[in-house]
Design a protein around this motif. Sequence first.
Motif, PDB file in Angstrom:
ATOM      1  N   GLU A 288     -23.878  45.238  61.593  1.00  0.00           N
ATOM      2  CA  GLU A 288     -22.434  45.449  61.786  1.00  0.00           C
ATOM      3  C   GLU A 288     -22.105  46.061  63.145  1.00  0.00           C
ATOM      4  O   GLU A 288     -20.950  46.393  63.408  1.00  0.00           O
ATOM      5  CB  GLU A 288     -21.891  46.340  60.665  1.00  0.00           C
ATOM      6  CG  GLU A 288     -21.955  45.673  59.292  1.00  0.00           C
ATOM      7  CD  GLU A 288     -21.424  46.564  58.184  1.00  0.00           C
ATOM      8  OE1 GLU A 288     -21.000  47.697  58.489  1.00  0.00           O
ATOM      9  OE2 GLU A 288     -21.453  46.124  57.017  1.00  0.00           O
ATOM     10  N   ALA A 289     -23.104  46.210  64.007  1.00  0.00           N
ATOM     11  CA  ALA A 289     -22.851  46.702  65.363  1.00  0.00           C
ATOM     12  C   ALA A 289     -22.061  45.644  66.132  1.00  0.00           C
ATOM     13  O   ALA A 289     -22.399  44.457  66.099  1.00  0.00           O
ATOM     14  CB  ALA A 289     -24.171  47.013  66.061  1.00  0.00           C
ATOM     15  N   ARG A 320     -33.668  47.468  72.564  1.00  0.00           N
ATOM     16  CA  ARG A 320     -33.069  47.177  73.869  1.00  0.00           C
ATOM     17  C   ARG A 320     -31.941  46.168  73.735  1.00  0.00           C
ATOM     18  O   ARG A 320     -30.874  46.314  74.351  1.00  0.00           O
ATOM     19  CB  ARG A 320     -34.136  46.659  74.830  1.00  0.00           C
ATOM     20  CG  ARG A 320     -35.185  47.695  75.207  1.00  0.00           C
ATOM     21  CD  ARG A 320     -36.163  47.132  76.222  1.00  0.00           C
ATOM     22  NE  ARG A 320     -35.492  46.700  77.423  1.00  0.00           N
ATOM     23  CZ  ARG A 320     -36.104  46.116  78.453  1.00  0.00           C
ATOM     24  NH1 ARG A 320     -37.419  45.892  78.389  1.00  0.00           N
ATOM     25  NH2 ARG A 320     -35.433  45.757  79.516  1.00  0.00           N
ATOM     26  N   ASP A 321     -32.151  45.151  72.910  1.00  0.00           N
ATOM     27  CA  ASP A 321     -31.141  44.112  72.764  1.00  0.00           C
ATOM     28  C   ASP A 321     -29.912  44.635  72.035  1.00  0.00           C
ATOM     29  O   ASP A 321     -28.772  44.305  72.397  1.00  0.00           O
ATOM     30  CB  ASP A 321     -31.752  42.941  72.000  1.00  0.00           C
ATOM     31  CG  ASP A 321     -30.894  41.686  72.085  1.00  0.00           C
ATOM     32  OD1 ASP A 321     -30.573  41.263  73.205  1.00  0.00           O
ATOM     33  OD2 ASP A 321     -30.530  41.140  71.019  1.00  0.00           O
ATOM     34  N   LEU A 322     -30.117  45.469  71.016  1.00  0.00           N
ATOM     35  CA  LEU A 322     -28.998  46.031  70.265  1.00  0.00           C
ATOM     36  C   LEU A 322     -28.161  46.962  71.137  1.00  0.00           C
ATOM     37  O   LEU A 322     -26.928  46.919  71.115  1.00  0.00           O
ATOM     38  CB  LEU A 322     -29.521  46.775  69.040  1.00  0.00           C
ATOM     39  CG  LEU A 322     -28.483  47.472  68.162  1.00  0.00           C
ATOM     40  CD1 LEU A 322     -27.491  46.466  67.613  1.00  0.00           C
ATOM     41  CD2 LEU A 322     -29.163  48.222  67.022  1.00  0.00           C
ATOM     42  N   LEU A 323     -28.811  47.807  71.910  1.00  0.00           N
ATOM     43  CA  LEU A 323     -28.067  48.712  72.790  1.00  0.00           C
ATOM     44  C   LEU A 323     -27.340  47.944  73.877  1.00  0.00           C
ATOM     45  O   LEU A 323     -26.236  48.335  74.290  1.00  0.00           O
ATOM     46  CB  LEU A 323     -29.021  49.741  73.392  1.00  0.00           C
ATOM     47  CG  LEU A 323     -29.610  50.755  72.405  1.00  0.00           C
ATOM     48  CD1 LEU A 323     -30.576  51.695  73.107  1.00  0.00           C
ATOM     49  CD2 LEU A 323     -28.505  51.548  71.721  1.00  0.00           C
ATOM     50  N   THR A 326     -24.157  46.544  72.270  1.00  0.00           N
ATOM     51  CA  THR A 326     -23.111  47.540  71.995  1.00  0.00           C
ATOM     52  C   THR A 326     -22.787  48.403  73.206  1.00  0.00           C
ATOM     53  O   THR A 326     -22.047  49.375  73.076  1.00  0.00           O
ATOM     54  CB  THR A 326     -23.555  48.453  70.845  1.00  0.00           C
ATOM     55  OG1 THR A 326     -24.774  49.124  71.215  1.00  0.00           O
ATOM     56  CG2 THR A 326     -23.794  47.647  69.580  1.00  0.00           C
ATOM     57  N   ARG A 327     -23.360  48.058  74.363  1.00  0.00           N
ATOM     58  CA  ARG A 327     -23.171  48.856  75.581  1.00  0.00           C
ATOM     59  C   ARG A 327     -23.626  50.298  75.394  1.00  0.00           C
ATOM     60  O   ARG A 327     -22.999  51.252  75.876  1.00  0.00           O
ATOM     61  CB  ARG A 327     -21.712  48.808  76.038  1.00  0.00           C
ATOM     62  CG  ARG A 327     -21.248  47.417  76.467  1.00  0.00           C
ATOM     63  CD  ARG A 327     -19.860  47.442  77.065  1.00  0.00           C
ATOM     64  NE  ARG A 327     -19.478  46.117  77.541  1.00  0.00           N
ATOM     65  CZ  ARG A 327     -18.327  45.851  78.178  1.00  0.00           C
ATOM     66  NH1 ARG A 327     -17.452  46.836  78.371  1.00  0.00           N
ATOM     67  NH2 ARG A 327     -18.061  44.637  78.585  1.00  0.00           N
ATOM     68  N   GLY A 328     -24.700  50.452  74.653  1.00  0.00           N
ATOM     69  CA  GLY A 328     -25.337  51.750  74.523  1.00  0.00           C
ATOM     70  C   GLY A 328     -24.732  52.689  73.502  1.00  0.00           C
ATOM     71  O   GLY A 328     -25.165  53.840  73.392  1.00  0.00           O
ATOM     72  N   ARG A 329     -23.749  52.232  72.733  1.00  0.00           N
ATOM     73  CA  ARG A 329     -23.116  53.144  71.768  1.00  0.00           C
ATOM     74  C   ARG A 329     -22.957  52.463  70.423  1.00  0.00           C
ATOM     75  O   ARG A 329     -22.331  51.409  70.318  1.00  0.00           O
ATOM     76  CB  ARG A 329     -21.765  53.625  72.274  1.00  0.00           C
ATOM     77  CG  ARG A 329     -21.104  54.611  71.317  1.00  0.00           C
ATOM     78  CD  ARG A 329     -20.081  55.453  71.997  1.00  0.00           C
ATOM     79  NE  ARG A 329     -19.534  56.451  71.087  1.00  0.00           N
ATOM     80  CZ  ARG A 329     -19.979  57.679  70.976  1.00  0.00           C
ATOM     81  NH1 ARG A 329     -21.007  58.064  71.699  1.00  0.00           N
ATOM     82  NH2 ARG A 329     -19.413  58.540  70.156  1.00  0.00           N
ATOM     83  N   LEU A 330     -23.525  53.082  69.377  1.00  0.00           N
ATOM     84  CA  LEU A 330     -23.417  52.557  68.029  1.00  0.00           C
ATOM     85  C   LEU A 330     -22.291  53.251  67.283  1.00  0.00           C
ATOM     86  O   LEU A 330     -22.048  54.442  67.471  1.00  0.00           O
ATOM     87  CB  LEU A 330     -24.728  52.764  67.271  1.00  0.00           C
ATOM     88  CG  LEU A 330     -25.972  52.065  67.835  1.00  0.00           C
ATOM     89  CD1 LEU A 330     -27.205  52.491  67.050  1.00  0.00           C
ATOM     90  CD2 LEU A 330     -25.807  50.561  67.804  1.00  0.00           C
ATOM     91  N   ASN A 331     -21.623  52.502  66.417  1.00  0.00           N
ATOM     92  CA  ASN A 331     -20.561  53.080  65.601  1.00  0.00           C
ATOM     93  C   ASN A 331     -21.062  53.578  64.253  1.00  0.00           C
ATOM     94  O   ASN A 331     -20.330  54.217  63.506  1.00  0.00           O
ATOM     95  CB  ASN A 331     -19.452  52.038  65.379  1.00  0.00           C
ATOM     96  CG  ASN A 331     -18.716  51.701  66.654  1.00  0.00           C
ATOM     97  OD1 ASN A 331     -18.484  52.574  67.488  1.00  0.00           O
ATOM     98  ND2 ASN A 331     -18.364  50.439  66.821  1.00  0.00           N
ATOM     99  N   ASP A 332     -22.312  53.269  63.939  1.00  0.00           N
ATOM    100  CA  ASP A 332     -22.888  53.697  62.664  1.00  0.00           C
ATOM    101  C   ASP A 332     -24.374  53.940  62.876  1.00  0.00           C
ATOM    102  O   ASP A 332     -24.976  53.411  63.816  1.00  0.00           O
ATOM    103  CB  ASP A 332     -22.673  52.618  61.596  1.00  0.00           C
ATOM    104  CG  ASP A 332     -22.925  53.141  60.186  1.00  0.00           C
ATOM    105  OD1 ASP A 332     -23.179  54.361  60.043  1.00  0.00           O
ATOM    106  OD2 ASP A 332     -22.859  52.336  59.243  1.00  0.00           O
TER     107      ASP A 332
END
Length: 363
Positions: A288-289, A320-323, A326-332
């Motif tokens: 959900e990111a 690395r791919d997830l960050l 999301t531009r380095g910031r997760l909401n959860d």
Amino acid sequence: MSLIVVITAVDQLVPEDLHLGPLLMIAPAVTASFAGAWLTGLIGFLSMGAEADIGWHFGMLFSREVLVQILALAVLTALNVFFAVMRERRLRQLAQVRSVAEAAQYGLLWPLPGRIGPVRIACLYMAAEDEAQIGGDLYAATRIPGGVRLMIGDVRGKGLSAIGEAALLLGAFREAAHRHATLPDLAATLEHSVARYLADFEPTAEAGERFATALLLELPDDDHVIRMISCGHPPPLLLSPSRSLTVPSLHLAPPLGIAEAGPDAYTIDVVSFQPGDTLLLYTDGVIEARDAYGRFYPLKTRAAQWTKAGPESLLHHLKRDLLAHTRGRLNDDAALVALHLPPDNHAHRRHGHAIHSNEFRPS
């Protein structure tokens, strides 16, 4: 220091109608951005001395212009020293908070070993809240006679506010995983533990809104299968070295804390787990990111690129791919666990069977 020397030397070489002394304010201002209070004060004191030297060189030491510049340097240095002291105090407090958070994480979310029985394990945890090391996502693994049991879960909420429920669920799993012969019995015990906790501590305003999803797994030593029970948790991804990715079809039971249920309410799903395969477990904080355009992270597509990677390398690529997504910031909060059965276990275990699954191959 070099800047002070350069400005002082150049000011004494240029024509007398050019005054570079005011540039000395740059030195203490720059120093305050990275140095402590003592070094900042020293650089400020040297800047005032350099300004006095320039004034003495031109015979203007006691002129109003030079005295005002020295006074301005003194005021600037005092302010910089004050801010440096405040910054150092905040950094010390932040270091204490981090040390407490790290100790809490280690005490609550024990690091998974690199190998349990025949299975290699790698795990990754990313908390949503700044400076937090733990949150509402959780995982645990333990060795039982004849196999390995593992749980990954997600408590409703995120960050520090969800730690209480996460601690309860982890403690209940570690205590019950060895005592129950079957996964349905284990799932029912966890449900009763969560229900008792919510009955005692759930705020009235949030009645019925607190729960936890969980995926329980059992890997027997003598068979090429994984037994699973999903309590409202997203299904794992099965990566094979042939560059295929499958999503097992699981029976979904209600999340823990929704309704008390006995062992009969839970169905075990059996999935083939062959030597060389990797099973990727995750929480909904991963799928959900969102990126800047509100698009969810395409975990299946991205994971399919690294089906031949080892568990540690797989999680490194995904992090690395997830960050980047999301531009380095997760909401959860987000957690990932990779289970890999090395090919050298082929001689020690029998072949199992697979349930129906949806196959996904990268284009």
